[in-house]
Design a protein around this motif. Sequence first.
Motif, PDB file in Angstrom:
ATOM      1  N   GLN A  15      -0.999   6.594   9.733  1.00 27.23           N
ATOM      2  CA  GLN A  15      -1.911   5.957  10.839  1.00 27.23           C
ATOM      3  C   GLN A  15      -3.299   6.103  10.489  1.00 27.23           C
ATOM      4  O   GLN A  15      -4.093   5.273  10.715  1.00 27.23           O
ATOM      5  N   LEU A  16      -3.578   7.335  10.216  1.00 19.18           N
ATOM      6  CA  LEU A  16      -5.173   7.678   9.979  1.00 19.18           C
ATOM      7  C   LEU A  16      -5.585   7.056   8.503  1.00 19.18           C
ATOM      8  O   LEU A  16      -6.619   6.338   8.526  1.00 19.18           O
ATOM      9  N   ARG A  17      -4.920   6.978   7.691  1.00 22.28           N
ATOM     10  CA  ARG A  17      -5.205   6.168   6.388  1.00 22.28           C
ATOM     11  C   ARG A  17      -5.321   4.907   6.820  1.00 22.28           C
ATOM     12  O   ARG A  17      -6.284   4.165   6.247  1.00 22.28           O
ATOM     13  N   LYS A  18      -4.400   4.429   7.501  1.00 20.85           N
ATOM     14  CA  LYS A  18      -4.488   3.035   7.803  1.00 20.85           C
ATOM     15  C   LYS A  18      -6.026   2.794   8.599  1.00 20.85           C
ATOM     16  O   LYS A  18      -6.688   1.634   8.564  1.00 20.85           O
ATOM     17  N   LEU A  19      -6.320   3.539   9.476  1.00 25.84           N
ATOM     18  CA  LEU A  19      -7.390   3.496  10.507  1.00 25.84           C
ATOM     19  C   LEU A  19      -8.583   3.277   9.470  1.00 25.84           C
ATOM     20  O   LEU A  19      -9.594   2.710   9.560  1.00 25.84           O
ATOM     21  N   TYR A  20      -8.698   4.211   8.667  1.00 26.68           N
ATOM     22  CA  TYR A  20      -9.683   4.533   7.697  1.00 26.68           C
ATOM     23  C   TYR A  20     -10.074   3.383   6.617  1.00 26.68           C
ATOM     24  O   TYR A  20     -10.861   2.875   6.509  1.00 26.68           O
ATOM     25  N   SER A  21      -8.818   2.638   6.440  1.00 25.09           N
ATOM     26  CA  SER A  21      -9.182   1.546   5.536  1.00 25.09           C
ATOM     27  C   SER A  21      -9.426   0.108   6.249  1.00 25.09           C
ATOM     28  O   SER A  21     -10.115  -0.554   5.996  1.00 25.09           O
ATOM     29  N   LEU A  22      -8.869   0.373   7.602  1.00 17.41           N
ATOM     30  CA  LEU A  22      -9.433  -0.862   8.455  1.00 17.41           C
ATOM     31  C   LEU A  22     -11.097  -0.745   8.893  1.00 17.41           C
ATOM     32  O   LEU A  22     -11.812  -1.778   8.751  1.00 17.41           O
ATOM     33  N   LEU A  23     -11.290   0.431   9.165  1.00 13.96           N
ATOM     34  CA  LEU A  23     -12.929   0.851   9.294  1.00 13.96           C
ATOM     35  C   LEU A  23     -13.518   0.392   7.913  1.00 13.96           C
ATOM     36  O   LEU A  23     -14.656  -0.186   7.951  1.00 13.96           O
ATOM     37  N   LYS A  24     -13.218   0.943   6.833  1.00 15.14           N
ATOM     38  CA  LYS A  24     -13.828   0.575   5.584  1.00 15.14           C
ATOM     39  C   LYS A  24     -13.937  -0.863   5.190  1.00 15.14           C
ATOM     40  O   LYS A  24     -14.898  -1.414   4.692  1.00 15.14           O
ATOM     41  N   GLY A  25     -12.968  -1.674   5.564  1.00  7.94           N
ATOM     42  CA  GLY A  25     -13.034  -3.107   5.416  1.00  7.94           C
ATOM     43  C   GLY A  25     -14.005  -3.538   6.437  1.00  7.94           C
ATOM     44  O   GLY A  25     -14.851  -4.781   6.195  1.00  7.94           O
ATOM     45  N   HIS A  26     -13.889  -3.270   7.777  1.00  7.47           N
ATOM     46  CA  HIS A  26     -14.854  -3.731   8.502  1.00  7.47           C
ATOM     47  C   HIS A  26     -16.331  -3.583   8.222  1.00  7.47           C
ATOM     48  O   HIS A  26     -17.396  -4.633   8.500  1.00  7.47           O
ATOM     49  N   LEU A  27     -16.607  -2.135   7.615  1.00  7.88           N
ATOM     50  CA  LEU A  27     -17.788  -1.854   7.145  1.00  7.88           C
ATOM     51  C   LEU A  27     -18.249  -2.787   5.848  1.00  7.88           C
ATOM     52  O   LEU A  27     -19.295  -3.253   5.590  1.00  7.88           O
ATOM     53  N   GLY A  28     -17.171  -3.198   5.073  1.00 10.16           N
ATOM     54  CA  GLY A  28     -17.584  -4.098   4.026  1.00 10.16           C
ATOM     55  C   GLY A  28     -17.546  -5.711   4.261  1.00 10.16           C
ATOM     56  O   GLY A  28     -17.551  -6.345   3.584  1.00 10.16           O
ATOM     57  N   GLY A  29     -17.509  -5.886   5.622  1.00 10.91           N
ATOM     58  CA  GLY A  29     -17.588  -7.747   6.319  1.00 10.91           C
ATOM     59  C   GLY A  29     -16.275  -8.215   6.087  1.00 10.91           C
ATOM     60  O   GLY A  29     -16.330  -9.418   6.245  1.00 10.91           O
ATOM     61  N   GLU A  30     -15.055  -7.534   5.953  1.00 13.32           N
ATOM     62  CA  GLU A  30     -13.702  -8.021   5.969  1.00 13.32           C
ATOM     63  C   GLU A  30     -13.466  -8.420   7.441  1.00 13.32           C
ATOM     64  O   GLU A  30     -13.923  -7.494   8.371  1.00 13.32           O
ATOM     65  N   SER A  31     -12.789  -9.558   7.667  1.00 13.80           N
ATOM     66  CA  SER A  31     -12.340  -9.471   9.031  1.00 13.80           C
ATOM     67  C   SER A  31     -10.943  -8.634   9.259  1.00 13.80           C
ATOM     68  O   SER A  31     -10.395  -8.027   8.157  1.00 13.80           O
ATOM     69  N   LEU A  32     -10.557  -8.599  10.506  1.00 11.79           N
ATOM     70  CA  LEU A  32      -9.439  -7.501  10.871  1.00 11.79           C
ATOM     71  C   LEU A  32      -8.227  -8.102   9.843  1.00 11.79           C
ATOM     72  O   LEU A  32      -7.460  -7.392   9.498  1.00 11.79           O
ATOM     73  N   ALA A  33      -7.845  -9.300  10.096  1.00 12.34           N
ATOM     74  CA  ALA A  33      -6.655 -10.130   9.401  1.00 12.34           C
ATOM     75  C   ALA A  33      -6.723  -9.770   7.823  1.00 12.34           C
ATOM     76  O   ALA A  33      -5.730  -9.345   7.236  1.00 12.34           O
ATOM     77  N   GLU A  34      -7.964  -9.909   7.370  1.00 14.60           N
ATOM     78  CA  GLU A  34      -8.034  -9.636   5.796  1.00 14.60           C
ATOM     79  C   GLU A  34      -7.999  -8.057   5.652  1.00 14.60           C
ATOM     80  O   GLU A  34      -7.327  -7.718   4.699  1.00 14.60           O
ATOM     81  N   SER A  35      -8.442  -7.220   6.286  1.00 13.75           N
ATOM     82  CA  SER A  35      -8.186  -5.785   6.126  1.00 13.75           C
ATOM     83  C   SER A  35      -6.749  -5.241   6.306  1.00 13.75           C
ATOM     84  O   SER A  35      -6.119  -4.543   5.599  1.00 13.75           O
ATOM     85  N   LEU A  36      -6.058  -5.972   7.513  1.00 11.42           N
ATOM     86  CA  LEU A  36      -4.605  -5.748   7.564  1.00 11.42           C
ATOM     87  C   LEU A  36      -3.750  -6.230   6.338  1.00 11.42           C
ATOM     88  O   LEU A  36      -2.954  -5.413   5.986  1.00 11.42           O
ATOM     89  N   GLU A  37      -4.117  -7.353   5.738  1.00 12.17           N
ATOM     90  CA  GLU A  37      -3.315  -8.031   4.669  1.00 12.17           C
ATOM     91  C   GLU A  37      -3.532  -6.884   3.556  1.00 12.17           C
ATOM     92  O   GLU A  37      -2.666  -6.812   2.797  1.00 12.17           O
ATOM     93  N   LYS A  38      -4.866  -6.713   3.135  1.00 13.61           N
ATOM     94  CA  LYS A  38      -4.987  -5.677   2.182  1.00 13.61           C
ATOM     95  C   LYS A  38      -4.447  -4.581   2.165  1.00 13.61           C
ATOM     96  O   LYS A  38      -3.908  -4.146   1.190  1.00 13.61           O
ATOM     97  N   PHE A  39      -4.419  -3.941   3.294  1.00 15.54           N
ATOM     98  CA  PHE A  39      -3.712  -2.633   3.676  1.00 15.54           C
ATOM     99  C   PHE A  39      -1.989  -2.920   3.362  1.00 15.54           C
ATOM    100  O   PHE A  39      -1.434  -2.090   2.578  1.00 15.54           O
ATOM    101  N   ARG A  40      -1.514  -3.901   3.610  1.00 18.60           N
ATOM    102  CA  ARG A  40      -0.145  -4.498   3.713  1.00 18.60           C
ATOM    103  C   ARG A  40       0.187  -4.287   2.092  1.00 18.60           C
ATOM    104  O   ARG A  40       1.117  -3.713   1.729  1.00 18.60           O
ATOM    105  N   GLN A  41      -0.788  -4.933   1.288  1.00 10.20           N
ATOM    106  CA  GLN A  41      -0.625  -4.924  -0.116  1.00 10.20           C
ATOM    107  C   GLN A  41      -0.644  -3.794  -0.738  1.00 10.20           C
ATOM    108  O   GLN A  41       0.316  -3.563  -1.704  1.00 10.20           O
ATOM    109  N   GLU A  42      -1.701  -2.998  -0.463  1.00 11.41           N
ATOM    110  CA  GLU A  42      -1.828  -1.794  -1.041  1.00 11.41           C
ATOM    111  C   GLU A  42      -0.577  -0.788  -0.690  1.00 11.41           C
ATOM    112  O   GLU A  42       0.022   0.186  -1.413  1.00 11.41           O
ATOM    113  N   GLU A  43       0.204  -0.873   0.643  1.00 12.79           N
ATOM    114  CA  GLU A  43       1.317  -0.063   0.831  1.00 12.79           C
ATOM    115  C   GLU A  43       2.685  -0.714   0.338  1.00 12.79           C
ATOM    116  O   GLU A  43       3.819  -0.322   0.861  1.00 12.79           O
ATOM    117  N   THR A  44       2.727  -1.864  -0.303  1.00 16.95           N
ATOM    118  CA  THR A  44       4.015  -2.457  -0.553  1.00 16.95           C
ATOM    119  C   THR A  44       4.262  -2.417  -2.157  1.00 16.95           C
ATOM    120  O   THR A  44       3.381  -2.394  -2.748  1.00 16.95           O
TER     121      THR A  44
END
Length: 120
Positions: free
Chosen positions: A26-55
């Motif tokens: 959960q902490l890795r996911k939180l950091y990944s979402l925060l990193k995506g947000h700081l990079g200008g990604e939307s929440l949906a884009e960050s979630l999809e990117k995290f899902r692809q990394e974890e699959t």
Amino acid sequence: DCSMAAEQLKNNPRHKAYLEGVSLHQLRKLYSLLKGHLGGESLAESLEKFRQEETIDPEEDMNKLDDKELAKRKSIMDELFEKNRKTKDDPDFIYDIEVEFPQDEQLESCGWDMESGEEI
């Protein structure tokens, strides 16, 4: 690296008491979402990117991965194995499962099991 940051946060003595019930995943996911947000990604884009990394992609050639990426894939596979593993303490655990496979279907042959006297 989100994994390292999550481990540092979880093991920090100041935050340890508050994060005991929070998994490292959960902490890795939180950091990944925060990193995506700081990079200008939307929440949906960050979630999809995290899902692809974890699959795990079954078609991916893991022989071509570097040691760090291979260790990450193995960690994902280990987590998935532990999540799906049945132990004797599980309520739906069955000790000896017998499965009958249909015999009237056409059997598929594989190229590696063909008899070839030349290659032996």
